[in-house]
Design a protein around this motif. Sequence first.
Motif, mmCIF file in Angstrom:
data_model
loop_
_atom_site.group_PDB
_atom_site.id
_atom_site.type_symbol
_atom_site.label_atom_id
_atom_site.label_comp_id
_atom_site.label_asym_id
_atom_site.label_seq_id
_atom_site.Cartn_x
_atom_site.Cartn_y
_atom_site.Cartn_z
ATOM 1 N N GLY A 59 0.736 -1.277 0.168
ATOM 2 C CA GLY A 59 0.077 0.097 -0.090
ATOM 3 C C GLY A 59 0.677 1.188 0.079
ATOM 4 O O GLY A 59 2.012 1.212 0.176
ATOM 5 N N SER A 60 0.051 2.538 0.137
ATOM 6 C CA SER A 60 0.909 3.805 -0.047
ATOM 7 C C SER A 60 1.464 3.821 1.332
ATOM 8 O O SER A 60 2.354 4.432 1.558
ATOM 9 C CB SER A 60 -0.213 4.893 -0.003
ATOM 10 O OG SER A 60 -0.709 4.789 -1.324
ATOM 11 N N THR A 61 1.064 3.005 2.272
ATOM 12 C CA THR A 61 1.554 3.150 3.766
ATOM 13 C C THR A 61 3.119 2.851 3.605
ATOM 14 O O THR A 61 3.879 3.634 4.465
ATOM 15 C CB THR A 61 0.916 1.883 4.531
ATOM 16 O OG1 THR A 61 -0.472 2.140 4.808
ATOM 17 C CG2 THR A 61 1.476 1.694 5.909
ATOM 18 N N ILE A 64 4.948 5.913 1.681
ATOM 19 C CA ILE A 64 5.286 7.198 2.550
ATOM 20 C C ILE A 64 6.124 7.058 3.651
ATOM 21 O O ILE A 64 6.977 7.841 3.922
ATOM 22 C CB ILE A 64 3.587 7.415 3.144
ATOM 23 C CG1 ILE A 64 2.559 7.880 2.148
ATOM 24 C CG2 ILE A 64 3.656 8.281 4.342
ATOM 25 C CD1 ILE A 64 1.153 7.848 2.537
ATOM 26 N N HIS A 74 -1.484 10.815 7.930
ATOM 27 C CA HIS A 74 -1.846 9.457 8.148
ATOM 28 C C HIS A 74 -0.979 8.709 9.090
ATOM 29 O O HIS A 74 0.086 9.135 9.218
ATOM 30 C CB HIS A 74 -1.924 8.957 6.755
ATOM 31 C CG HIS A 74 -2.565 7.478 6.635
ATOM 32 N ND1 HIS A 74 -1.641 6.451 6.628
ATOM 33 C CD2 HIS A 74 -3.606 6.935 6.735
ATOM 34 C CE1 HIS A 74 -2.116 5.229 6.441
ATOM 35 N NE2 HIS A 74 -3.479 5.543 6.322
ATOM 36 N N SER A 81 0.855 6.254 8.860
ATOM 37 C CA SER A 81 2.102 5.558 8.026
ATOM 38 C C SER A 81 2.973 6.603 8.239
ATOM 39 O O SER A 81 4.219 6.439 8.295
ATOM 40 C CB SER A 81 1.672 5.579 6.485
ATOM 41 O OG SER A 81 1.061 6.599 5.806
ATOM 42 N N VAL A 98 -0.669 16.326 2.619
ATOM 43 C CA VAL A 98 -1.590 15.466 2.047
ATOM 44 C C VAL A 98 -2.094 16.109 0.782
ATOM 45 O O VAL A 98 -2.818 17.311 1.171
ATOM 46 C CB VAL A 98 -2.547 15.295 3.241
ATOM 47 C CG1 VAL A 98 -3.865 14.101 2.638
ATOM 48 C CG2 VAL A 98 -1.762 14.563 4.461
ATOM 49 N N TYR A 110 -9.063 13.131 2.255
ATOM 50 C CA TYR A 110 -10.063 12.142 1.954
ATOM 51 C C TYR A 110 -11.431 12.576 1.564
ATOM 52 O O TYR A 110 -12.060 11.916 0.523
ATOM 53 C CB TYR A 110 -10.507 11.600 3.650
ATOM 54 C CG TYR A 110 -10.675 10.149 3.493
ATOM 55 C CD1 TYR A 110 -9.328 9.554 4.451
ATOM 56 C CD2 TYR A 110 -11.369 9.288 3.123
ATOM 57 C CE1 TYR A 110 -9.414 8.091 4.558
ATOM 58 C CE2 TYR A 110 -11.255 7.843 3.101
ATOM 59 C CZ TYR A 110 -10.220 7.307 3.973
ATOM 60 O OH TYR A 110 -10.298 5.892 4.199
ATOM 61 N N ASP A 122 1.488 12.735 -0.253
ATOM 62 C CA ASP A 122 0.618 11.792 -0.182
ATOM 63 C C ASP A 122 -0.458 12.193 -0.807
ATOM 64 O O ASP A 122 -1.420 12.571 -0.438
ATOM 65 C CB ASP A 122 0.354 11.805 1.587
ATOM 66 C CG ASP A 122 -0.757 10.468 1.856
ATOM 67 O OD1 ASP A 122 -1.311 10.153 1.126
ATOM 68 O OD2 ASP A 122 -1.171 10.596 2.988
ATOM 69 N N SER A 125 -2.365 5.390 -3.880
ATOM 70 C CA SER A 125 -3.014 4.356 -3.789
ATOM 71 C C SER A 125 -3.802 3.880 -5.147
ATOM 72 O O SER A 125 -5.157 4.201 -5.124
ATOM 73 C CB SER A 125 -3.866 4.272 -2.542
ATOM 74 O OG SER A 125 -3.008 4.320 -1.261
ATOM 75 N N HIS A 164 -5.049 1.395 -5.713
ATOM 76 C CA HIS A 164 -6.360 0.330 -5.455
ATOM 77 C C HIS A 164 -7.464 1.327 -5.010
ATOM 78 O O HIS A 164 -8.439 0.739 -4.926
ATOM 79 C CB HIS A 164 -5.915 -0.575 -4.283
ATOM 80 C CG HIS A 164 -5.471 0.044 -3.282
ATOM 81 N ND1 HIS A 164 -6.269 0.058 -1.913
ATOM 82 C CD2 HIS A 164 -4.402 0.595 -2.540
ATOM 83 C CE1 HIS A 164 -5.747 0.575 -0.890
ATOM 84 N NE2 HIS A 164 -4.384 0.849 -1.224
ATOM 85 N N LYS A 165 -7.163 2.557 -4.702
ATOM 86 C CA LYS A 165 -8.469 3.325 -3.649
ATOM 87 C C LYS A 165 -9.267 3.792 -4.894
ATOM 88 O O LYS A 165 -10.406 3.915 -4.909
ATOM 89 C CB LYS A 165 -7.773 4.443 -2.989
ATOM 90 C CG LYS A 165 -7.211 3.924 -1.619
ATOM 91 C CD LYS A 165 -7.123 5.050 -0.899
ATOM 92 C CE LYS A 165 -6.033 4.866 0.392
ATOM 93 N NZ LYS A 165 -6.492 3.770 1.338
ATOM 94 N N SER A 217 -0.107 -0.320 -4.620
ATOM 95 C CA SER A 217 -0.020 1.085 -4.754
ATOM 96 C C SER A 217 1.351 1.617 -5.728
ATOM 97 O O SER A 217 2.116 0.856 -6.060
ATOM 98 C CB SER A 217 0.469 2.054 -3.521
ATOM 99 O OG SER A 217 -0.904 1.978 -2.874
#
Length: 485
Positions: free
Chosen positions: A91-93, A96, A117, A119, A169, A173, A197, A225, A227-228, A237
């Motif tokens: 992931g982006s986790t 980052i 976040h 991460s 960021v 969101y 991010d 991400s 996937h998001k 990601s």
Amino acid sequence: MKLNQNKTPILDRLKLLANTPDAAFYAPGHKRGQGVSNKLINLMGNDVFKADLPELPELDNLFAPEGVILEAQQLAAETFGADFSYFLINGSTCGITAAILATCNPNDKIILPRNVHKSVISGLILSGAIPIFINPVYDSNWDICYGISPESLAHTLQKHPDSKAVMVVYPTYQGICCDLAKIAQITHQYNIPLLVDEAHGAHFLFHKNLPPSALSQGADLTVQSTHKTLGSLTQSSMLHIKSDRLPKNRLENALQLLQSTSPNYLLLASLDAARQQMAIAGPELMTKTLDLALQARERLKSLQGLPILELGDSQPSFQYLDLTRLTVDVRNLGLTGYQADEILHQKLGVTAELPMLNNLTFIISLGNIQADIDKLIEGFSTLMLDSNYPIYQGEINIYQGDNNCYKISPREAFFATKKTVAIENSIGCISGELICPYPPGIPVLMLGEIITSDAISYLQKVILQNCIITGCSDDSLTTIKIVNI
Ligand SMILES: Cc1ncc(COP(=O)(O)O)c(C=O)c1O
């Protein structure tokens, strides 16, 4: 474009190997599906396991790519406007966290918005960097954070010119984007990299009516991400760089440090496919997505009484809005966002991405179809008919106390022994907890920060207003953990 974006090198090689019989004496143990439980096959079918292959010579190596992975990453770099792109399987986790490890040594300063976040906190703990936090602009009516303002960044950099990087960021969101071009310009005056991010913005590049992508605005590194908002599998990601301010080797070492030595090729192939899909049909897919999103907006508005987050007077901390994010204020229904979410999900078959106290955020992406939008409108129409709850009137302001009083780094605080003390005895001590009230979801105390009387009285006030406080070992905040030095 110079490369053939129709190609999907990882996907094609995986397909070829999945269809080539082989007596497998290598991991994974299910051996191309032969050892998988029937229950799992019932859910997932057989074919997916044939393609669940390890790092066979034909499949290249994620951490020293020279074959199909290298080619797929080069195709991605061209599509996303990067010098180099890296596929991430955590992931982006992990992207980052790696960005911080690549740019900060222990005790180096990094400038960040305070509502980062998780991460990022991991990156601080692993690197030993000292965060210099900037409060994002907070909209108490909507109970959401915008980005940071360029002025606050300029001011912070003047105070901390020895900072090693800035991370922001973009988007939030809720799809809120700050003036990243200005932020990049200010950051680069200090010849340090801007790390972004962009977990929620992998689709931006593909339509002119979406906010500009982070790299196009001058970011040195961005993590998306895939996937998001695009079509790849959960946990996949990409990290893109376009910069001569970054130590590329160190970044690659950090990525290796944080990811499995057994990368999942289904995830890698899905990234390859998602890039190809967007390179070939991105604008068309985003036109369709935006059409659905705008239709949902108009139909919800026509129900009356459900305010929807719009781009108001554009300001530097809220310069663009991603219209594929739909944030709906549900207070007029007499419901909290959590209550509305529960009813929509459990009774009406509609599920939001993010419920908050006052509102719900929905992601509309290339996978949504007309029937989903119809269901969404139907769901809200039913909620409106049924609503007879007392109206939630709460409002809370952002903590404006003195942030950034560190005696030790978050890393030192994480590893230090802690002791529990009565809250009134904690003032002047070092926080051993990361305490974040919600709303507004901005941490008041960070690991390693000096506890002030302002911070404690703010937290006590929000507890009285029935806000949720996360991260504290004692929910009533009668006691708190401090670093024992
Ligand atoms: C703003 C933000 N950054 C980073 C992440 C981490 O992304 P991933 O789930 O791809 O690891 C998330 C996940 O929700 C997020 O919301």
